[in-house]
Structures are given as C-alpha cells and as structure tokens.
Design an enzyme around this catalytic site. Structure first.
Site, PDB file in Angstrom:
ATOM      1  N   LYS A   9       0.843  -1.184   0.000  1.00  0.00           N
ATOM      2  CA  LYS A   9       0.000   0.000   0.000  1.00  0.00           C
ATOM      3  C   LYS A   9       0.885   1.243   0.000  1.00  0.00           C
ATOM      4  O   LYS A   9       1.771   1.382   0.840  1.00  0.00           O
ATOM      5  CB  LYS A   9      -0.880  -0.001   1.248  1.00  0.00           C
ATOM      6  CG  LYS A   9      -1.784   1.195   1.418  1.00  0.00           C
ATOM      7  CD  LYS A   9      -2.597   1.017   2.699  1.00  0.00           C
ATOM      8  CE  LYS A   9      -3.587   2.116   2.908  1.00  0.00           C
ATOM      9  NZ  LYS A   9      -4.360   1.908   4.133  1.00  0.00           N
ATOM     10  N   SER A  25      -4.735   4.118 -16.806  1.00  0.00           N
ATOM     11  CA  SER A  25      -3.847   3.604 -15.766  1.00  0.00           C
ATOM     12  C   SER A  25      -3.545   4.669 -14.731  1.00  0.00           C
ATOM     13  O   SER A  25      -4.098   5.762 -14.754  1.00  0.00           O
ATOM     14  CB  SER A  25      -2.528   3.081 -16.337  1.00  0.00           C
ATOM     15  OG  SER A  25      -1.788   4.158 -16.847  1.00  0.00           O
ATOM     16  N   TYR A  58      -3.929  -0.404 -13.677  1.00  0.00           N
ATOM     17  CA  TYR A  58      -2.584  -0.961 -13.619  1.00  0.00           C
ATOM     18  C   TYR A  58      -1.579   0.170 -13.464  1.00  0.00           C
ATOM     19  O   TYR A  58      -1.844   1.310 -13.819  1.00  0.00           O
ATOM     20  CB  TYR A  58      -2.270  -1.810 -14.858  1.00  0.00           C
ATOM     21  CG  TYR A  58      -2.342  -1.050 -16.152  1.00  0.00           C
ATOM     22  CD1 TYR A  58      -1.198  -0.473 -16.706  1.00  0.00           C
ATOM     23  CD2 TYR A  58      -3.545  -0.889 -16.821  1.00  0.00           C
ATOM     24  CE1 TYR A  58      -1.263   0.236 -17.899  1.00  0.00           C
ATOM     25  CE2 TYR A  58      -3.615  -0.182 -18.009  1.00  0.00           C
ATOM     26  CZ  TYR A  58      -2.477   0.371 -18.545  1.00  0.00           C
ATOM     27  OH  TYR A  58      -2.535   1.081 -19.715  1.00  0.00           O
TER      28      TYR A  58
END
Length: 117
Positions: A9, A25, A58
C-alpha cells in the site's frame, strides 16, 4: 485454502495531475513503486481519500524522484490534482503463508516521497 491478501500500500500520495486523453492507468514515481514492490503493469486499486472513489487499473512507471502520481484515461474522472490517494496491490497466497504475511505499507509525505516503510 488460498487467501487473497493485501501485498502493499502506498498511503496518502497526492495526485500531481490527471490526463483524460491517455489510454488509462495510474502513473507513479518509480521510487514509490519500488518501495511498495509494485511492478509496472501490475494490477492496483486506487482509493481516493477526498471523494471516496475506488478504481482498479494498472501501474505505469514515472521517472524516479519525480513525485508523479497521475490518473490517466477514464481513471482521470475519479480524482483531481491535489487529491490524496492510496494505491493498493494484492497477492494470492496459501493459508499457512497468509497467516504470517505482512504487507508493505509505504507512508507518503511532501513531494510524494516515502516517509516510512
């Protein structure tokens, strides 16, 4: 049994911009990707702390030390420059390993620099 676990994270990064006319993205400073063990092309979830938006996309690498965190394409509709975001990645691991697994949590400070790993 297999478990789908939080792998890493990047917490409280600041969006440095949005680029609607891009294929899509989230672009992230390579230093942050490395610290969180996220590879370019890896699926990530982006959580916008300002408006509650969540999206799956992504990762794309931005130049090291640039501080870039940029939402691209349709994702750009989910945030504004200056919003705080968290970027999460997940892994699929066996039950025994999952019970010992510790995710990498990277706290982000001014200039989108890692302040703690």
């Amino acid at each position: 049994m297999r478990r789908f676990m939080l792998k890493s994270k990047i917490h409280r990064a600041t969006l440095t911009g949005i680029e609607l006319h891009y294929e899509g993205s989230v672009t992230v400073d390579q230093d942050l990707l490395d610290a969180a063990d996220i590879l370019p092309g890896e699926q990530v979830q982006v959580l916008n702390l300002n408006n509650g938006a969540r999206l799956i996309t992504y990762a794309i690498s931005a130049p090291r030390g640039s501080g870039t965190v940029l939402l691209n394409g349709p994702a750009a509709r989910r945030g504004m420059t200056g919003d705080l975001v968290s970027i999460l990645s997940y892994c699929d691991i066996g039950d025994e390993d999952a019970r010992r697994f510790k995710p990498k949590v990277i706290l982000v400070g001014e200039g989108n620099r890692a302040t703690r790993k």
